[in-house]
Design a protein around this motif. Structure first.
Motif, PDB file in Angstrom:
ATOM      1  N   ASN A 676       0.931  -1.311  -0.101  1.00 62.42           N
ATOM      2  CA  ASN A 676      -0.039  -0.016  -0.023  1.00 62.42           C
ATOM      3  C   ASN A 676       0.908   1.205  -0.201  1.00 62.42           C
ATOM      4  O   ASN A 676       1.686   1.628   0.932  1.00 62.42           O
ATOM      5  N   GLU A 679       0.303   3.833   3.012  1.00 64.90           N
ATOM      6  CA  GLU A 679       0.865   3.589   4.393  1.00 64.90           C
ATOM      7  C   GLU A 679       2.382   3.536   4.216  1.00 64.90           C
ATOM      8  O   GLU A 679       2.812   3.872   5.302  1.00 64.90           O
ATOM      9  N   GLU A 682       3.481   6.998   4.542  1.00 60.96           N
ATOM     10  CA  GLU A 682       3.226   7.611   5.947  1.00 60.96           C
ATOM     11  C   GLU A 682       4.275   7.081   7.026  1.00 60.96           C
ATOM     12  O   GLU A 682       4.791   8.061   7.726  1.00 60.96           O
ATOM     13  N   ALA A 717       3.909  -2.746   5.571  1.00 60.75           N
ATOM     14  CA  ALA A 717       2.513  -2.112   6.009  1.00 60.75           C
ATOM     15  C   ALA A 717       1.448  -3.258   5.334  1.00 60.75           C
ATOM     16  O   ALA A 717       1.849  -4.187   4.760  1.00 60.75           O
ATOM     17  N   SER A 718       0.404  -2.570   5.099  1.00 60.40           N
ATOM     18  CA  SER A 718      -0.646  -3.290   4.334  1.00 60.40           C
ATOM     19  C   SER A 718      -0.217  -3.634   2.768  1.00 60.40           C
ATOM     20  O   SER A 718       0.515  -2.976   2.385  1.00 60.40           O
ATOM     21  N   GLN A 745       1.710  -3.969  10.254  1.00 59.22           N
ATOM     22  CA  GLN A 745       0.375  -3.248  10.505  1.00 59.22           C
ATOM     23  C   GLN A 745      -0.828  -3.488   9.579  1.00 59.22           C
ATOM     24  O   GLN A 745      -0.569  -3.748   8.371  1.00 59.22           O
ATOM     25  N   LYS A 746      -2.030  -3.875  10.022  1.00 58.37           N
ATOM     26  CA  LYS A 746      -3.199  -3.987   9.305  1.00 58.37           C
ATOM     27  C   LYS A 746      -2.950  -5.399   8.583  1.00 58.37           C
ATOM     28  O   LYS A 746      -2.909  -6.322   9.104  1.00 58.37           O
ATOM     29  N   ASN A 878      -3.749   1.352  11.303  1.00 57.67           N
ATOM     30  CA  ASN A 878      -2.428   2.236  11.147  1.00 57.67           C
ATOM     31  C   ASN A 878      -2.279   3.262  11.942  1.00 57.67           C
ATOM     32  O   ASN A 878      -2.953   4.050  12.041  1.00 57.67           O
ATOM     33  N   PHE A 881      -1.860   7.133  10.761  1.00 55.82           N
ATOM     34  CA  PHE A 881      -2.774   7.562   9.664  1.00 55.82           C
ATOM     35  C   PHE A 881      -2.815   8.881   9.133  1.00 55.82           C
ATOM     36  O   PHE A 881      -2.871   9.918   9.855  1.00 55.82           O
TER      37      PHE A 881
END
Length: 902
Positions: A676, A679, A682, A717-718, A745-746, A878, A881
């Motif tokens: 992703n 993400e 971020e 990340a995702s 995460q996620k 997340n 975010f």
């Protein structure tokens, strides 16, 4: 390009004026605590839904473009001294995708040649591209445009009625998503048209109004996409959707430098592009702001209003009425061009952080345009061949129809903005709340960033003159501010502190909450009108860093200390630790609390919390250690204490084995196709800009060929990890056993669970589906049911174990997290691994169905599983975010710098 011959239709739009009833009255429903207030326009105000014969709204299609004039309306008698875009680009607009540097060159040439145009650089992107704003108005207005702006702002603040002679300020914004380039390309034509046309209606527009033109809201993304599209164009254009030109590489040009969606950043202000834009918005407070986008290739063209039931409840209904009036002008212009379009579906006006919705919180009319995207120079679609020139034409056409609609409805639009602020005063008078009190606690850096966001949105706040006690909670004057509701930004403040969980329409295109108090994890409370006398305000501005703290930071550390210690509460602590590590300082992290005697205070000991960083002079340290520490404490705003002895009055001694060495981290961030981009961006942004940690970015496809032993931490990340080879998962497993820290995460956590890297199991989609009854539903209810099964974006409360190193530096036992999916990680009831769980009633703000809230209740939120010499860290949500949810940002830093303790 095809060689179709084209004909031009030069007739104006058909006369047809439809008058709305005088004295338009609308009642809009606000949050349940607020009584309805009428929003109306003066009785003499007329709203027009059709236009006279205005060339402003007559621009006919020409897909085989041989000249810039092919896009433009006839009968303009364009000034030959004004350069056309092709004169600067070397080719007509649409032949190639324009880069941002070419946009800058043309706009500067236009400003040099035209006395109607002035150009301002309002800021710079991360990649140092200039952000432009053109002010376009009649030559005799240019010398007094600042006076016009000032008078406009003053009249708004005083609540004076709009006069017929008052100008409209129309802000035209293009292509906030870089791979939606038709807007920016059209902006070249709009700017030329306004600068060069000698038509009477254009002169009237500019004599009586001011057009503010922002040609590229996302220069970095635009340039990335232009390079991609142009590098794949041959002499023969390929329209096959499978062609590489139409399938961008990762990351796409939609995002900015750090792969953020800038159209979600108007409220959050994480990036320089947004900060510059919001500063200009408040400088001008435009009456209309347009936001030109693109959507899927098989779509047609969309313009607002969106779905009526999904507007923000703080936006008056009159806003929608005027948007509809302008929509009639877009419809007629597109009808003339025989273009397909739609309105009042798909898109909403709820989230105040989008470009077309942020204006609605300020009495402006935000308008979203969405053009089907060619995603290159030409692409096949279900509606036939879609060529880049055609997408540009539609954006240009609706730019002109915006001007036509604004002129025809000028008095109604001006009256609405003035009335908006009068109605706001009535809302303030009727509100049961006096304002909000917010406290900083120990993390001044995080609190300062929150206040800077409020200031950027021109939200006023004051320091407390004395402590305030509300509901058995104390708000100390030295660390708290009061935000009164009695100010022009009332509606935005109400929105920023909303804890609403139920709405008229529970389907959201974007997030359903952005509560700033929850996002920054600060203590806050609404102050009732009955308690207003308890609030004593200081006549001095709030000091983010009190004077006595500033003074202490300027005091040098002792040059003969036994050791130096600083606490981990500040959001700047990770950055200071990273800075010291990079400069050769050996640091250790405390696994438990202690007290120690410090220089200058021989009578009492200072207490230090778990997670504090200790720098022992017994270890080999740089020769300039004291200078490094003096510079660090002033730069990062964290006091470093000079400890006089390793023997502590309480808690662990400084030589304890509970002080773990912290080495300079070497972090690998997994990105590329299958992950992703938002993400990843971020996380990269946080590590890079908030900590100063140079993370290595490696594509997922190259990870198997990467020497993992080089890295101390690997972050996922995702993404889609189902095709990751067993060889790579085995290598990652061994790397963790050898001492690596794996962070996810996620959806990466779901993959972790499948690999048995954590013991928790993921709740299946079937189990989620089974929690929702379909009894009595019909086919038309399928979308509503799907909306109930998703969480678009809401705040959920978790209970955290602050004795675990991952939560060192946190000050309360509950932590709001931002949930953007229905991903549920089942609990294992292992308190030593499962260190954060959602509370029994976790929904704090925003929408989630009762069924989903029940499924999330008391499940796992954060898991840290030790594995041999390493560990696996799993975040269900997340934690970064949109670079806004600062309350959980530090969890990533703790997973890196506190990991020697777990």
């Amino acid at each position: 390009m095809n060689n179709r011959s084209l004909s031009w239709v030069t007739t104006g739009l058909v006369k047809g004026i439809t008058m709305f009833k005088h004295g338009l009255a609308r009642v809009f429903t606000l949050e349940k605590h607020t009584r309805p207030v009428k929003s109306f326009l003066p009785p003499s105000t007329t709203i027009l839904s059709a236009t006279l014969t205005l060339s402003l709204a007559v621009a006919m299609p020409a897909w085989a473009v041989e000249s810039d004039l092919n896009y433009l309306p006839d009968g303009q008698n364009y000034d030959a001294s004004i350069p056309r875009p092709a004169d600067v680009l070397g080719y007509p607009v649409g032949t190639w995708h324009v880069r941002h540097d070419q946009v800058v060159n043309y706009m500067r040439a236009l400003a040099d040649a035209s006395d109607r145009v002035s150009l301002q650089v309002t800021g710079y992107t991360h990649e140092q591209r200039p952000l432009l704003l053109l002010t376009i108005t009649a030559p005799n207005n240019q010398s007094k445009v600042e006076q016009m702006r000032t008078e406009h702002i003053e009249r708004l603040s005083k609540g004076e009625a709009a006069q017929a002679s008052d100008p409209l300020f129309i802000y035209m914004g293009y292509s906030v998503h870089g791979n939606e380039p038709s807007g920016t390309n059209a902006s070249l034509l709009v700017a030329y048209h306004l600068a060069a046309s000698q038509a009477d209606d254009v002169k009237k527009l500019l004599n009586e109004n001011v057009v503010l033109l922002d040609p590229s809201l996302n220069p970095d993304g635009l340039s990335r996409f232009a390079q991609w599209a142009n590098m794949h164009k041959g002499y023969n254009v390929v329209a096959d959707p499978a062609h590489r030109e139409h399938r961008e590489a990762w990351p796409s040009g939609r995002t900015n430098h750090y792969w953020f969606d800038l159209n979600r950043d108007w409220l959050l202000l994480t990036h320089p592009e947004s900060k510059a834009r919001i500063a200009q918005f408040h400088q001008w407070r435009p009456h209309i702001l347009t936001d030109f986008h693109e959507m899927g290739t098989n779509s047609t063209f969309f313009f607002q209003p969106g779905i009526p039931s999904r507007k923000n409840p703080w936006t008056p209904d009159t806003n929608v009425t005027l948007t509809k009036a302008l929509a009639n002008f877009h419809a007629q212009a597109l009808d003339k061009n025989k273009e397909l379009y739609f309105t009042e579906e798909s898109f909403d006006d709820f989230y105040y952080g989008k470009g077309s919705t942020y204006p609605d919180a300020h009495g402006s009319i935000g308008i979203l345009f969405e053009q089907a995207s060619s995603r290159g120079h030409a692409q096949e679609s279900i509606n036939g061949l879609l060529e880049f020139e055609r997408t540009i034409q539609n954006q240009f056409t609706t730019s002109l129809s915006t001007f036509a609609g604004a002129m025809a409805n000028k008095s109604a639009i001006a009256a609405y903005q003035r009335q908006f602020y009068k109605d706001t005063k009535q809302l303030i008078d009727d509100d049961e709340l006096h304002g909000f009190v917010v406290s900083a606690a120990k993390d001044r850096a995080r609190f300062s960033r929150m206040l800077s966001i409020l200031e950027a949105h021109q939200i006023q706040f004051s320091a407390l003159a004395s402590d305030l006690s509300l509901d058995d909670k104390n708000y100390q004057a030295k660390s708290s501010v009061f935000i009164p509701l009695a100010q022009p930004q009332y509606r935005l403040i109400r929105s920023l502190f909303s804890e609403r969980t139920r709405f008229v329409d529970n389907t959201f295109y974007d997030v359903s909450n952005w509560n700033i108090g929850l996002a920054f994890n600060v203590k806050y409370a609404g102050v009732e009108q009955s308690d207003r006398r308890k609030v004593k305000l200081s006549d001095k501005p709030f000091e983010a860093v009190p004077a006595e703290v500033e003074e202490s930071l300027r005091q040098n550390v002792s040059d003969d200390a036994y050791a130096y210690v600083f606490e981990w509460h500040s959001a700047n602590a990770p950055a200071m630790a990273q800075h010291l590590l990079e400069n050769g300082v050996q640091i250790r992290v405390a696994g438990d609390g202690f007290s120690a005697r410090v220089s200058g205070d021989s009578q009492s000991a200072q207490t230090f919390a778990p997670g504090s960083i200790m720098i022992a002079t017994a270890l080999e340290q740089p020769d300039n250690l004291q200078a490094l520490l003096n510079t660090a404490q002033t730069e990062y705003g964290i006091k470093i204490a000079s400890v006089t002895s390793g023997l502590t009055p309480a808690g662990i001694d400084l030589g304890s084995r509970q002080f773990a060495p912290v080495n300079t981290p070497n972090v690998l961030l997994v990105g590329g196709v299958g992950t992703n981009q938002y993400e990843i961006g971020e996380i990269w942004h946080y590590l890079d800009t908030r900590i100063g940690l140079p993370a290595t970015l490696v594509d997922l496809s190259n990870l198997a060929n990467t020497k993992l032993s080089r890295y101390s931490h690997i972050v996922f990340a995702s993404g889609r990890y189902n095709k990751v080879s067993k060889k790579l998962t085995d290598a990652l497993s061994q790397w963790v056993k050898d001492g690596g820290v794996l962070i996810g995460q996620k959806s990466a956590v779901s993959w972790f669970a499948k690999q048995d890297w954590i013991d928790n199991k993921v709740l299946s989609n079937d189990s989620i589906d089974d929690s929702f009854s379909t009894k009595g539903l019909k086919y038309k209810d399928r979308q509503d049911l799907a909306s109930k099964k998703r969480i678009a974006g809401a705040a959920f409360l978790t209970s955290i174990d602050r004795s675990h190193p991952l939560f060192f530096g946190f000050e309360t036992d509950t932590l709001p997290m931002f949930k953007t999916s229905n991903f549920v990680l089942k609990s294992t009831d292992d308190p030593f691994v499962e260190i954060a769980n959602y509370v029994e009633k976790p929904l704090a703000a925003g929408y989630a169905s009762d069924e989903l809230e029940s499924l999330v209740s008391e499940t796992a939120a954060v898991v840290v599983k030790p594995v041999s010499s390493g560990a696996v860290v799993a975040f269900v949500d997340n934690i970064h975010f949109r670079g806004y949810w600062d309350g959980t940002n530090k969890l990533m830093a703790n997973a890196i710098y506190m990991s020697p303790l777990f």
